[in-house]
Design a protein around this motif. Structure first.
Motif, PDB file in Angstrom:
ATOM      1  N   THR A  93       0.801  -1.217   0.000  1.00  0.00           N
ATOM      2  CA  THR A  93       0.000   0.000   0.000  1.00  0.00           C
ATOM      3  C   THR A  93       0.842   1.280   0.000  1.00  0.00           C
ATOM      4  N   PHE A  94       2.167   1.148   0.078  1.00  0.00           N
ATOM      5  CA  PHE A  94       3.031   2.333   0.020  1.00  0.00           C
ATOM      6  C   PHE A  94       4.437   1.891  -0.349  1.00  0.00           C
ATOM      7  N   ASN A  95       5.272   2.876  -0.649  1.00  0.00           N
ATOM      8  CA  ASN A  95       6.685   2.636  -0.922  1.00  0.00           C
ATOM      9  C   ASN A  95       7.521   3.359   0.125  1.00  0.00           C
ATOM     10  N   THR A  96       8.734   2.867   0.322  1.00  0.00           N
ATOM     11  CA  THR A  96       9.618   3.505   1.294  1.00  0.00           C
ATOM     12  C   THR A  96      11.072   3.217   0.956  1.00  0.00           C
ATOM     13  N   SER A  97      11.967   3.759   1.743  1.00  0.00           N
ATOM     14  CA  SER A  97      13.402   3.589   1.523  1.00  0.00           C
ATOM     15  C   SER A  97      13.868   2.245   2.069  1.00  0.00           C
ATOM     16  N   PRO A  98      15.035   1.764   1.617  1.00  0.00           N
ATOM     17  CA  PRO A  98      15.584   0.518   2.168  1.00  0.00           C
ATOM     18  C   PRO A  98      15.787   0.586   3.680  1.00  0.00           C
ATOM     19  N   PHE A  99      16.172   1.752   4.199  1.00  0.00           N
ATOM     20  CA  PHE A  99      16.401   1.872   5.640  1.00  0.00           C
ATOM     21  C   PHE A  99      15.098   1.678   6.418  1.00  0.00           C
ATOM     22  N   PHE A 100      14.043   2.409   6.042  1.00  0.00           N
ATOM     23  CA  PHE A 100      12.794   2.303   6.777  1.00  0.00           C
ATOM     24  C   PHE A 100      12.156   0.932   6.549  1.00  0.00           C
ATOM     25  N   GLU A 101      12.322   0.380   5.358  1.00  0.00           N
ATOM     26  CA  GLU A 101      11.849  -0.979   5.090  1.00  0.00           C
ATOM     27  C   GLU A 101      12.501  -1.959   6.057  1.00  0.00           C
ATOM     28  N   GLY A 102      13.809  -1.860   6.205  1.00  0.00           N
ATOM     29  CA  GLY A 102      14.519  -2.752   7.119  1.00  0.00           C
ATOM     30  C   GLY A 102      14.065  -2.583   8.553  1.00  0.00           C
ATOM     31  N   LEU A 103      13.869  -1.330   8.975  1.00  0.00           N
ATOM     32  CA  LEU A 103      13.404  -1.074  10.337  1.00  0.00           C
ATOM     33  C   LEU A 103      12.049  -1.720  10.582  1.00  0.00           C
ATOM     34  N   LEU A 104      11.120  -1.555   9.637  1.00  0.00           N
ATOM     35  CA  LEU A 104       9.786  -2.148   9.782  1.00  0.00           C
ATOM     36  C   LEU A 104       9.850  -3.667   9.830  1.00  0.00           C
ATOM     37  N   LEU A 105      10.650  -4.269   8.952  1.00  0.00           N
ATOM     38  CA  LEU A 105      10.673  -5.732   8.868  1.00  0.00           C
ATOM     39  C   LEU A 105      11.416  -6.353  10.043  1.00  0.00           C
ATOM     40  N   ILE A 106      12.415  -5.673  10.573  1.00  0.00           N
ATOM     41  CA  ILE A 106      13.083  -6.168  11.778  1.00  0.00           C
ATOM     42  C   ILE A 106      12.131  -6.111  12.964  1.00  0.00           C
ATOM     43  N   CYS A 107      11.413  -4.990  13.110  1.00  0.00           N
ATOM     44  CA  CYS A 107      10.443  -4.875  14.212  1.00  0.00           C
ATOM     45  C   CYS A 107       9.327  -5.905  14.056  1.00  0.00           C
ATOM     46  N   GLY A 108       8.869  -6.129  12.828  1.00  0.00           N
ATOM     47  CA  GLY A 108       7.836  -7.136  12.602  1.00  0.00           C
ATOM     48  C   GLY A 108       8.335  -8.536  12.922  1.00  0.00           C
ATOM     49  N   SER A 109       9.586  -8.817  12.609  1.00  0.00           N
ATOM     50  CA  SER A 109      10.150 -10.135  12.917  1.00  0.00           C
ATOM     51  C   SER A 109      10.275 -10.340  14.419  1.00  0.00           C
ATOM     52  N   MET A 110      10.544  -9.263  15.178  1.00  0.00           N
ATOM     53  CA  MET A 110      10.659  -9.370  16.629  1.00  0.00           C
ATOM     54  C   MET A 110       9.335  -9.767  17.281  1.00  0.00           C
ATOM     55  N   ALA A 111       8.231  -9.685  16.527  1.00  0.00           N
ATOM     56  CA  ALA A 111       6.920 -10.054  17.064  1.00  0.00           C
ATOM     57  C   ALA A 111       6.747 -11.556  17.220  1.00  0.00           C
ATOM     58  N   ALA A 112       7.591 -12.349  16.573  1.00  0.00           N
ATOM     59  CA  ALA A 112       7.521 -13.813  16.675  1.00  0.00           C
ATOM     60  C   ALA A 112       6.186 -14.361  16.180  1.00  0.00           C
ATOM     61  N   GLN A 113       5.657 -13.755  15.111  1.00  0.00           N
ATOM     62  CA  GLN A 113       4.444 -14.275  14.482  1.00  0.00           C
ATOM     63  C   GLN A 113       4.750 -15.133  13.262  1.00  0.00           C
ATOM     64  N   GLY A 114       6.009 -15.440  13.061  1.00  0.00           N
ATOM     65  CA  GLY A 114       6.420 -16.238  11.917  1.00  0.00           C
ATOM     66  C   GLY A 114       7.261 -15.409  10.976  1.00  0.00           C
ATOM     67  N   PRO A 115       8.156 -16.053  10.205  1.00  0.00           N
ATOM     68  CA  PRO A 115       8.989 -15.321   9.249  1.00  0.00           C
ATOM     69  C   PRO A 115       8.150 -14.740   8.117  1.00  0.00           C
ATOM     70  N   ILE A 116       8.746 -13.847   7.356  1.00  0.00           N
ATOM     71  CA  ILE A 116       8.034 -13.085   6.335  1.00  0.00           C
ATOM     72  C   ILE A 116       7.236 -13.971   5.382  1.00  0.00           C
ATOM     73  N   MET A 117       7.851 -15.031   4.844  1.00  0.00           N
ATOM     74  CA  MET A 117       7.153 -15.842   3.857  1.00  0.00           C
ATOM     75  C   MET A 117       5.941 -16.543   4.462  1.00  0.00           C
ATOM     76  N   PHE A 118       6.061 -16.997   5.695  1.00  0.00           N
ATOM     77  CA  PHE A 118       4.911 -17.607   6.363  1.00  0.00           C
ATOM     78  C   PHE A 118       3.817 -16.579   6.571  1.00  0.00           C
ATOM     79  N   TRP A 119       4.186 -15.411   7.075  1.00  0.00           N
ATOM     80  CA  TRP A 119       3.195 -14.389   7.426  1.00  0.00           C
ATOM     81  C   TRP A 119       2.449 -13.907   6.180  1.00  0.00           C
ATOM     82  N   VAL A 120       3.192 -13.564   5.147  1.00  0.00           N
ATOM     83  CA  VAL A 120       2.560 -12.989   3.955  1.00  0.00           C
ATOM     84  C   VAL A 120       1.713 -14.024   3.217  1.00  0.00           C
TER      85      VAL A 120
END
Length: 322
Positions: A93-120
């Motif tokens: 739903t939006f675009n962002t920089s590699p830095f902010f993308e990394g920050l979001l995905l690291i924080c999302g991974s810290m949630a322990a809801q499963g790795p990216i491929m599982f979650w998506v």
């Protein structure tokens, strides 16, 4: 969406149960066991940490630092899931920089809801088969009456993670599978969980000056935070597909539940989201509780994110007219 290449063919319908839907494959043997053990760890270890944190609180051993760590890491946890995994990765739903993308995905991974491929893949599968056979966590497929509703809402909250099936990567998320930069965060998922536990422990220990303070930080900012934040997040798939308002007519039972929306930074506005899945904001009205949508709008104004996609008033009115 591409043709699946890495999942087994769907099983034919039989007396054992209905056929699996396209993109969904059965798991047997070691694969099923590993999935179920992983799910139990995700459910039970944070529960144990929450119980210990609650005991410390009742004994008067909870510090201001513990509360701050819980609040800060809850914010990072929920922001990473809602803005990163959900609105950025799953729905683009939006675009962002590699830095902010990394920050979001690291924080999302810290949630322990499963790795990216599982979650998506799980989430896109949910939208593909929402409240139909094939939805991984619908509360509405477990029989009629009160007993069926109770059984459904419980299954959709946690036990669905024990199901012996898998969502196909090439079927539901070929775009992420082909992106080596995004796949890096999938491969390093375990590292970010450890970081999400180690950081509050280190901060708690540094502030409190003792190993006991570090352990308390680990409990409140780590395990208890994971338990409570994920309980709130899992209510989106269970409670918000059964209880709440439905301003839009959709092809499922998604509902807006404000209590869940407040706890999950807007994710509880499920009826709005299923009406407009490609929108960065879940609140259609400005006053609907959607902290992640408000944050993204603010980030858009200062250039941190861009190409924020949302429906115009005509599209909203047309959907209401249904």
């Amino acid at each position: 969406m591409t043709t699946q290449t890495n999942v087994l063919p769907p099983k034919p319908a039989s007396a054992a149960g209905p056929a699996l839907r396209p993109g969904v494959a059965p798991l047997t043997g070691a694969g099923a066991t590993i999935k179920q053990i992983t799910a139990l760890v995700v459910m039970l270890v944070p529960l144990a940490g929450f119980a210990l944190a609650l005991q410390r609180a009742l004994e008067g051993r909870m510090s201001t630092t513990d509360l701050v760590l819980f609040g800060v890491f809850y914010f990072l946890h929920m922001g990473g899931i809602t803005m990163g995994f959900h609105r950025y990765l799953a729905h683009k739903t939006f675009n962002t920089s590699p830095f902010f993308e990394g920050l979001l995905l690291i924080c999302g991974s810290m949630a322990a809801q499963g790795p990216i491929m599982f979650w998506v893949t799980t989430h896109r599968r949910h939208h593909t088969y929402s409240d139909q056979h094939g939805d991984p966590h619908s509360p509405n497929l477990h029989g009629p009456g009160l007993l069926g509703r109770l059984r459904g809402i419980w299954y959709a909250h946690m036990p669905w993670m024990l199901a012996k099936d898998v969502s196909g990567w090439n079927f539901f998320a070929p775009d992420i599978l082909a992106n080596r930069k995004l796949f890096f965060y999938h491969r390093t998922y375990g590292l970010w969980i450890v970081l999400g536990l180690a950081l509050p422990a280190a901060i708690g220990g540094a502030v409190g000056g003792s190993w006991d303070a570090a352990f308390s930080g680990f409990l409140f900012g780590g395990l208890a935070r994971i338990f409570l934040a994920n309980q709130a997040a899992w209510c989106v798939g269970s409670v918000c597909h059964m209880i709440g308002g439905k301003p839009f007519k959709t092809d499922d039972n998604s509902a807006n539940n404000w209590t869940v929306a407040i706890l999950t930074f807007g994710e509880g506005l499920q009826n709005n989201h299923h009406a407009f899945p490609g929108s960065y904001r879940h609140g259609v009205k400005w006053w609907e509780p959607d902290l992640s949508g408000w944050l993204l709008a603010g980030f858009g104004k200062i250039g941190v994110v861009w190409n924020l996609r949302s429906p115009d008033e005509k599209a909203v009115a047309k959907m209401r007219a249904r």
